[in-house]
Design a protein around this motif. Structure first.
Motif, PDB file in Angstrom:
ATOM      1  N   ASP A 147       0.836  -1.210   0.000  1.00 48.06           N
ATOM      2  CA  ASP A 147       0.000   0.000   0.000  1.00 48.06           C
ATOM      3  C   ASP A 147       0.870   1.260   0.000  1.00 48.06           C
ATOM      4  O   ASP A 147       0.560   2.237  -0.695  1.00 48.06           O
ATOM      5  CB  ASP A 147      -0.921   0.005   1.221  1.00 48.06           C
ATOM      6  CG  ASP A 147      -1.991  -1.082   1.144  1.00 48.06           C
ATOM      7  OD1 ASP A 147      -2.246  -1.579   0.027  1.00 48.06           O
ATOM      8  OD2 ASP A 147      -2.559  -1.419   2.201  1.00 48.06           O
ATOM      9  N   ASP A 148       1.955   1.233   0.767  1.00 48.03           N
ATOM     10  CA  ASP A 148       2.859   2.381   0.789  1.00 48.03           C
ATOM     11  C   ASP A 148       3.556   2.553  -0.555  1.00 48.03           C
ATOM     12  O   ASP A 148       3.796   3.682  -0.998  1.00 48.03           O
ATOM     13  CB  ASP A 148       3.905   2.211   1.895  1.00 48.03           C
ATOM     14  CG  ASP A 148       3.307   2.341   3.289  1.00 48.03           C
ATOM     15  OD1 ASP A 148       2.198   2.898   3.408  1.00 48.03           O
ATOM     16  OD2 ASP A 148       3.939   1.872   4.255  1.00 48.03           O
ATOM     17  N   ALA A 149       3.876   1.438  -1.208  1.00 47.56           N
ATOM     18  CA  ALA A 149       4.515   1.514  -2.534  1.00 47.56           C
ATOM     19  C   ALA A 149       3.570   2.167  -3.547  1.00 47.56           C
ATOM     20  O   ALA A 149       3.999   2.987  -4.376  1.00 47.56           O
ATOM     21  CB  ALA A 149       4.919   0.116  -2.994  1.00 47.56           C
ATOM     22  N   ILE A 150       2.308   1.820  -3.477  1.00 49.32           N
ATOM     23  CA  ILE A 150       1.321   2.436  -4.380  1.00 49.32           C
ATOM     24  C   ILE A 150       1.213   3.928  -4.092  1.00 49.32           C
ATOM     25  O   ILE A 150       1.142   4.753  -5.011  1.00 49.32           O
ATOM     26  CB  ILE A 150      -0.041   1.736  -4.240  1.00 49.32           C
ATOM     27  CG1 ILE A 150       0.046   0.306  -4.802  1.00 49.32           C
ATOM     28  CG2 ILE A 150      -1.131   2.518  -4.966  1.00 49.32           C
ATOM     29  CD1 ILE A 150      -1.209  -0.523  -4.594  1.00 49.32           C
ATOM     30  N   ASP A 151       1.203   4.303  -2.805  1.00 50.79           N
ATOM     31  CA  ASP A 151       1.178   5.727  -2.448  1.00 50.79           C
ATOM     32  C   ASP A 151       2.420   6.440  -2.986  1.00 50.79           C
ATOM     33  O   ASP A 151       2.341   7.572  -3.469  1.00 50.79           O
ATOM     34  CB  ASP A 151       1.116   5.894  -0.927  1.00 50.79           C
ATOM     35  CG  ASP A 151      -0.269   5.625  -0.368  1.00 50.79           C
ATOM     36  OD1 ASP A 151      -1.219   5.555  -1.163  1.00 50.79           O
ATOM     37  OD2 ASP A 151      -0.395   5.480   0.867  1.00 50.79           O
ATOM     38  N   ALA A 256       2.725  -5.825  -8.990  1.00 49.29           N
ATOM     39  CA  ALA A 256       3.364  -7.143  -9.012  1.00 49.29           C
ATOM     40  C   ALA A 256       4.505  -7.090  -8.005  1.00 49.29           C
ATOM     41  O   ALA A 256       5.080  -6.023  -7.757  1.00 49.29           O
ATOM     42  CB  ALA A 256       3.891  -7.468 -10.406  1.00 49.29           C
ATOM     43  N   CYS A 257       4.825  -8.228  -7.404  1.00 42.76           N
ATOM     44  CA  CYS A 257       5.819  -8.185  -6.328  1.00 42.76           C
ATOM     45  C   CYS A 257       6.684  -9.443  -6.307  1.00 42.76           C
ATOM     46  O   CYS A 257       6.277 -10.505  -6.766  1.00 42.76           O
ATOM     47  CB  CYS A 257       5.125  -8.001  -4.979  1.00 42.76           C
ATOM     48  SG  CYS A 257       3.793  -9.174  -4.655  1.00 42.76           S
ATOM     49  N   PHE A 258       7.897  -9.272  -5.770  1.00 41.46           N
ATOM     50  CA  PHE A 258       8.796 -10.394  -5.512  1.00 41.46           C
ATOM     51  C   PHE A 258       9.761  -9.964  -4.414  1.00 41.46           C
ATOM     52  O   PHE A 258       9.692  -8.822  -3.921  1.00 41.46           O
ATOM     53  CB  PHE A 258       9.531 -10.832  -6.787  1.00 41.46           C
ATOM     54  CG  PHE A 258      10.387  -9.780  -7.436  1.00 41.46           C
ATOM     55  CD1 PHE A 258      11.737  -9.639  -7.109  1.00 41.46           C
ATOM     56  CD2 PHE A 258       9.860  -8.929  -8.402  1.00 41.46           C
ATOM     57  CE1 PHE A 258      12.523  -8.686  -7.718  1.00 41.46           C
ATOM     58  CE2 PHE A 258      10.648  -7.960  -9.019  1.00 41.46           C
ATOM     59  CZ  PHE A 258      11.984  -7.842  -8.674  1.00 41.46           C
ATOM     60  N   VAL A 267       6.405  -3.646  -8.433  1.00 41.19           N
ATOM     61  CA  VAL A 267       6.281  -2.996  -9.735  1.00 41.19           C
ATOM     62  C   VAL A 267       4.866  -2.441  -9.811  1.00 41.19           C
ATOM     63  O   VAL A 267       3.896  -3.192  -9.775  1.00 41.19           O
ATOM     64  CB  VAL A 267       6.540  -3.986 -10.891  1.00 41.19           C
ATOM     65  CG1 VAL A 267       6.334  -3.289 -12.233  1.00 41.19           C
ATOM     66  CG2 VAL A 267       7.947  -4.565 -10.793  1.00 41.19           C
ATOM     67  N   ILE A 268       4.754  -1.117  -9.881  1.00 44.60           N
ATOM     68  CA  ILE A 268       3.458  -0.442  -9.849  1.00 44.60           C
ATOM     69  C   ILE A 268       3.272   0.343 -11.146  1.00 44.60           C
ATOM     70  O   ILE A 268       4.155   1.106 -11.549  1.00 44.60           O
ATOM     71  CB  ILE A 268       3.351   0.536  -8.665  1.00 44.60           C
ATOM     72  CG1 ILE A 268       3.821  -0.100  -7.354  1.00 44.60           C
ATOM     73  CG2 ILE A 268       1.920   1.062  -8.541  1.00 44.60           C
ATOM     74  CD1 ILE A 268       2.954  -1.206  -6.842  1.00 44.60           C
ATOM     75  N   LEU A 278       4.620  -9.055 -16.551  1.00 48.53           N
ATOM     76  CA  LEU A 278       5.710  -9.338 -17.480  1.00 48.53           C
ATOM     77  C   LEU A 278       6.923  -8.465 -17.173  1.00 48.53           C
ATOM     78  O   LEU A 278       8.077  -8.913 -17.273  1.00 48.53           O
ATOM     79  CB  LEU A 278       5.244  -9.127 -18.922  1.00 48.53           C
ATOM     80  CG  LEU A 278       6.198  -9.577 -20.029  1.00 48.53           C
ATOM     81  CD1 LEU A 278       6.566 -11.049 -19.870  1.00 48.53           C
ATOM     82  CD2 LEU A 278       5.578  -9.322 -21.393  1.00 48.53           C
ATOM     83  N   VAL A 279       6.677  -7.215 -16.801  1.00 51.26           N
ATOM     84  CA  VAL A 279       7.772  -6.326 -16.400  1.00 51.26           C
ATOM     85  C   VAL A 279       8.489  -6.908 -15.188  1.00 51.26           C
ATOM     86  O   VAL A 279       9.723  -6.980 -15.138  1.00 51.26           O
ATOM     87  CB  VAL A 279       7.250  -4.911 -16.086  1.00 51.26           C
ATOM     88  CG1 VAL A 279       8.357  -4.059 -15.464  1.00 51.26           C
ATOM     89  CG2 VAL A 279       6.726  -4.241 -17.348  1.00 51.26           C
ATOM     90  N   ALA A 280       7.712  -7.342 -14.182  1.00 50.53           N
ATOM     91  CA  ALA A 280       8.314  -7.910 -12.971  1.00 50.53           C
ATOM     92  C   ALA A 280       9.142  -9.148 -13.287  1.00 50.53           C
ATOM     93  O   ALA A 280      10.259  -9.316 -12.779  1.00 50.53           O
ATOM     94  CB  ALA A 280       7.213  -8.236 -11.952  1.00 50.53           C
TER      95      ALA A 280
END
Length: 293
Positions: A147-151, A256-258, A267-268, A278-280
């Protein structure tokens, strides 16, 4: 600001109740105090767990028909039985009464009643015991980081209205001890491997959002702005070397996350879910190799 001062303000900070000047002091303190960052993370997790438990609890729901019945009684007491036409001609009064009814119902609910603290605590404990172990991307701490990454993507990559001035990769490596210089160009090079793909680095730095520090690489990819964000894995321990997963959406944005050995990576973008994934998948070997995962 001292740690004691921060702990008194932590809940107000999480509720966005502080003045701009005080909020700036809190962010400055968090940048240099790992103990208080841990305190903030714990309080954020407690809030998330309580919020989910309350939503799931049957005691917090209002019985069917209760609102209508109580609203009629309030109307009768306030206006008398002969003023029904006047009453229904005032929607604002109906709305106010409904809010009052819901407030009464919540105050009477065992979930919020202080007299039932023991019962509520037991239910929270029971929920925790019965829950199946969460996978790495389902843990509360990881979801809070997402959620913080999206912010961060919204406030840094898109609208450029961060409260705290970003720090360059070279300066951050000196101050925070996190290797980062050169990762931005490696990510762009990896994205150039796509057929018919255009990738251009917009900026790369460390920035602070909601008390959490991110290594933020902003890239223009096929005329879309996307963010690659890394933050320290709060759970610690070995990395989850799984393939990237889609970890949810927020409005028009997909995530997407890893993980690497020490970091959670997000990756947002407003690419569709498949393209964002695909980017991730394209950058995961590069990022893990950079940190020797």
């Amino acid at each position: 600001m001292r740690c004691r001062d921060f702990k008194e303000l932590a809940d107000s900070y999480l509720s966005n109740e502080l003045l701009v000047e005080t909020n700036h002091d809190v962010l400055k303190h968090l940048e240099n105090c790992p103990e208080c960052r841990a305190v903030l993370s714990d309080r954020r997790e407690v809030r998330t767990r309580l919020r989910r438990a309350v939503r799931a609890a049957t005691e917090s729901s209002v019985p069917l028909g209760y609102v209508q019945q109580t609203t009629r009684k309030l109307h009768a007491q306030a206006f008398g039985k002969g003023l029904t036409r006047f009453y229904f001609a005032r929607p604002a009064i109906i709305a106010a009464a409904a809010v009052l009814v819901i407030a009464i119902a919540v105050s009477l609910s065992p979930v919020f009643n202080d007299d039932s603290t023991e019962v509520s605590s037991r239910k929270l404990n029971d929920t925790k015991i019965e829950a199946t172990p969460a996978r790495w991307f389902e843990k509360v701490s990881f979801l809070a980081a997402k959620d913080d990454a999206i912010d961060d993507h919204r406030h840094c990559a898109l609208s450029h209205n961060l409260k705290e001035k970003p720090v360059s990769l070279k300066e951050a490596e000196k101050r925070f001890g996190m290797a980062a210089d050169g990762l931005d160009s490696m990510i762009v090079d990896a994205l150039h491997g796509f057929p018919s793909t255009e990738a251009r680095l917009i900026k790369a730095h460390f920035c602070m959002v909601n008390g959490r520090r991110f290594l933020h690489v902003v890239v223009e990819h096929n005329r879309k702005v996307l963010s690659i964000l890394l933050t320290q894995n709060e759970e610690g321990g070995p990395a989850a070397n799984d393939d990237p997963v889609s970890c949810g959406a927020d409005g028009e944005l997909n995530a997407a996350c890893f993980e690497t050995n020490k970091n959670s990576v997000f990756v947002i973008s407003d690419l569709n879910e498949e393209e964002n994934m695909l980017v991730a998948k394209t950058i995961v070997p590069t990022v893990r190799a950079f940190y020797r995962a």
